[in-house]
Design an enzyme around this catalytic site. Structure first.
Site, mmCIF file in Angstrom:
data_model
loop_
_atom_site.group_PDB
_atom_site.id
_atom_site.type_symbol
_atom_site.label_atom_id
_atom_site.label_comp_id
_atom_site.label_asym_id
_atom_site.label_seq_id
_atom_site.Cartn_x
_atom_site.Cartn_y
_atom_site.Cartn_z
ATOM 1 N N GLU A 19 0.822 -1.199 0.000
ATOM 2 C CA GLU A 19 0.000 0.000 0.000
ATOM 3 C C GLU A 19 0.864 1.260 0.000
ATOM 4 O O GLU A 19 1.937 1.293 0.606
ATOM 5 C CB GLU A 19 -0.921 0.005 1.223
ATOM 6 C CG GLU A 19 -1.966 -1.092 1.154
ATOM 7 C CD GLU A 19 -2.885 -1.134 2.370
ATOM 8 O OE1 GLU A 19 -4.064 -1.487 2.192
ATOM 9 O OE2 GLU A 19 -2.420 -0.823 3.492
ATOM 10 N N CYS B 288 3.485 8.562 0.622
ATOM 11 C CA CYS B 288 4.103 7.660 1.585
ATOM 12 C C CYS B 288 4.304 6.312 0.891
ATOM 13 O O CYS B 288 3.342 5.661 0.476
ATOM 14 C CB CYS B 288 3.194 7.511 2.804
ATOM 15 S SG CYS B 288 3.850 6.463 4.102
ATOM 16 N N CYS C 113 6.614 -6.665 7.109
ATOM 17 C CA CYS C 113 7.732 -6.114 7.865
ATOM 18 C C CYS C 113 8.212 -7.135 8.884
ATOM 19 O O CYS C 113 7.415 -7.885 9.448
ATOM 20 C CB CYS C 113 7.309 -4.825 8.574
ATOM 21 S SG CYS C 113 8.657 -3.957 9.408
ATOM 22 N N CYS D 111 6.750 -4.293 15.543
ATOM 23 C CA CYS D 111 6.455 -3.285 16.561
ATOM 24 C C CYS D 111 5.023 -3.484 17.064
ATOM 25 O O CYS D 111 4.115 -3.759 16.281
ATOM 26 C CB CYS D 111 6.622 -1.889 15.986
ATOM 27 S SG CYS D 111 8.317 -1.502 15.485
ATOM 28 N N CYS E 71 1.980 -1.515 15.371
ATOM 29 C CA CYS E 71 1.929 -1.408 13.910
ATOM 30 C C CYS E 71 1.269 -2.615 13.261
ATOM 31 O O CYS E 71 1.679 -3.753 13.479
ATOM 32 C CB CYS E 71 3.345 -1.231 13.365
ATOM 33 S SG CYS E 71 3.430 -1.073 11.568
ATOM 34 N N CYS F 7 -0.770 6.493 10.204
ATOM 35 C CA CYS F 7 0.479 5.917 10.698
ATOM 36 C C CYS F 7 0.227 4.627 11.466
ATOM 37 O O CYS F 7 -0.581 4.582 12.390
ATOM 38 C CB CYS F 7 1.166 6.937 11.595
ATOM 39 S SG CYS F 7 2.745 6.394 12.254
#
Length: 348
Positions: free
Chosen positions: A102, A115, A122, A126, A129, A340
Site C-alpha cells: 500500500e 508515503c 515487515c 512493533c 503497527c 500511521c
C-alpha cells in the site's frame, strides 16, 4: 474492486528501477550505442513512458529486441480508496502479483506527499503497527518502489516522498539506495534530497550507510527514552538500542540541509509523563533535530490507547521549553486505515 491485470511477467527484466550504469549494460546487450542508455533514462524517468513504442528515437528493430527481453515494469494501482480528508490509499501488486503493498497520497495546503512502502510486510513486529503483525513477505525492488511513485495519478504534482509505508527501508538497503539514486540523479527524477525522507526503527548497519551515502532527510522511530519501555514496544531495541542510535547520530551534522527528526507516538499512561519529556530532551541534547508527536491509531488486538490532544499539546510545549523543537503531526486517513501504523495487506 477488480485487481489490475497489467502484471509484470517474471521471465522479463524490468527497465524501470535500473540505474544509468545498469541501462548501459542493457544497451550493450541489444547492440545499441552507448548514448542510448541516456535515451532510455529520459524515456523511463523524465517522460515516464509505459510502452516501448513511445521510444521514438530508438530504432524500431532495437525496440523489438527490447520488447523480446525486457519490460518497462509500469503497473497501475489495483485498488484505490479515498478518505473523507482527501487522503488516498493505493494498492499495488508486487512480484508475480501474489503480494500487495500500500501507498498513501497525502495532500495538504502547501505540499503533496506520497508515503511509499519498501517491503511487503515487515520483520520488525512493533507492537503498535499493523504491518508488522502481518509478518514479512518480501523485499521490494527498486522497480516496485519507483512504480508506486510513478504510477499514482498525482505523480506529476508530488512535492515530497516519505519512505514511511509498509516495511523497514534500512532492512532493504541495496534496493532503497538504487531508488534514491534514481530519484535524485540528474539522469533520473533530479529531485532534491530535501524532498525525500527515509524513516527507520534504527537498523544501525543500514543507518551508517544511509548517513554516509545519502543527503536525504532521516526520521527515527523512538517512542521512549528508556530501554525496557522501548523494548516492550519495539523488539529491535534489543539489537539496536536507542542509546547506540543516538551515539551514532552525534557524529553527523544536521544543522544544515539534511534534517533528522524523531517519531514519538504518545500512549496514554505509558510514555507521556513529565519525566518522559525531560529525559527525552536530555537524550537528544546536542543533536539539531525535531520531535514529531503522533497520535496512536487503534489496531485490533492491541490494548494501548492514544494520549489526548490536550496531553499531546502539553507534552509538545514541555519539550519546546526544554530546548527540543517539537510538533504534533496531524492524523490523516484513519477512516480508510491509511494513517500511521495502520497499513496492512494481510487480507488482500
Amino acid at each position: 474492486m477488480k485487481r489490475n491485470e497489467n502484471l509484470s511477467r517474471p521471465d522479463k527484466e524490468r527497465l524501470s528501477g535500473m540505474t544509468l550504469e545498469e541501462l548501459k549494460a542493457v544497451a550493450s546487450r541489444v547492440s545499441l550505442p552507448g548514448y542510448a542508455a541516456k535515451q532510455l533514462t529520459d524515456w523511463l524517468y523524465k517522460k515516464k513512458v509505459t510502452s516501448f513504442d513511445e521510444m521514438t528515437n530508438i530504432a524500431a528493430n532495437k525496440r523489438e529486441l527490447l520488447v523480446e527481453h525486457y519490460e518497462i515494469g509500469a503497473v497501475a494501482p489495483s485498488e484505490v480508496v479515498r478518505s473523507s480528508d482527501g487522503t488516498v490509499k493505493y494498492l499495488f501488486a508486487a512480484g508475480d502479483g501474489s503480494r500487495f503493498v500500500e501507498s498513501v497520497y497525502i495532500p495538504s495546503k502547501d505540499r503533496s506527499t506520497l508515503c511509499v512502502s519498501s517491503q511487503a510486510g515487515c520483520k520488525m513486529n512493533c507492537l503498535f503497527c499493523m504491518t508488522g503483525k502481518q509478518g514479512f513477505s518480501a523485499q521490494l525492488t527498486a522497480n516496485e518502489m519507483l512504480n508506486q511513485i510513478q504510477s499514482v495519478p498525482e505523480s506529476e504534482t508530488l512535492t515530497n516522498i516519505v519512505f514511511m509505508g509498509m516495511g523497514e527501508p534500512l532492512d532493504n538497503t541495496d534496493e532503497l539506495f538504487k531508488t534514491l539514486e534514481i530519484l535524485t540523479a540528474p539522469y533520473g527524477y533530479a529531485w532534491s534530497p530535501k524532498r525525500i525522507t527515509v524513516s527507520t526503527v534504527g537498523i544501525i548497519p543500514g543507518l551508517k550507510r544511509f548517513l554516509n551515502e545519502s543527503n536525504c532527510h532521516l526520521a527515527v522511530s523512538l517512542h521512549s527514552p528508556y530501554h525496557e519501555e522501548r523494548l516492550s514496544l519495539m523488539p529491535v531495541e534489543k539489537t539496536y538500542p536507542a542509546d547506540a542510535i543516538i551515539d551514532l547520530l552525534h557524529v553527523y551534522d544536521f544543522s544544515h540541509q539534511r534534517r533528522v527528526s524523531f517519531e514519538y507516538i504518545l500512549f496514554e499512561g505509558l510514555n507521556d509523563s513529565e519525566r518522559h519529556a525531560k529525559d527525552l530532551a536530555r537524550l537528544l541534547k546536542g543533536i539539531s533535530c525535531r520531535v514529531n508527536l503522533i497520535r496512536f491509531h487503534a489496531i485490533p488486538g492491541v490494548k494501548l490507547r492514544s494520549s489526548s490532544e490536550k496531553k499531546m499539546e502539553w507534552f509538545r510545549d514541555l519539550l519546546n521549553r526544554n530546548g527540543i523543537i517539537c510538533t504534533v503531526r496531524a492524523s490523516r486517513g484513519e477512516d480508510i486505515f491509511a494513517a500511521c501504523g495502520m497499513l496492512s495487506t494481510a487480507k488482500k
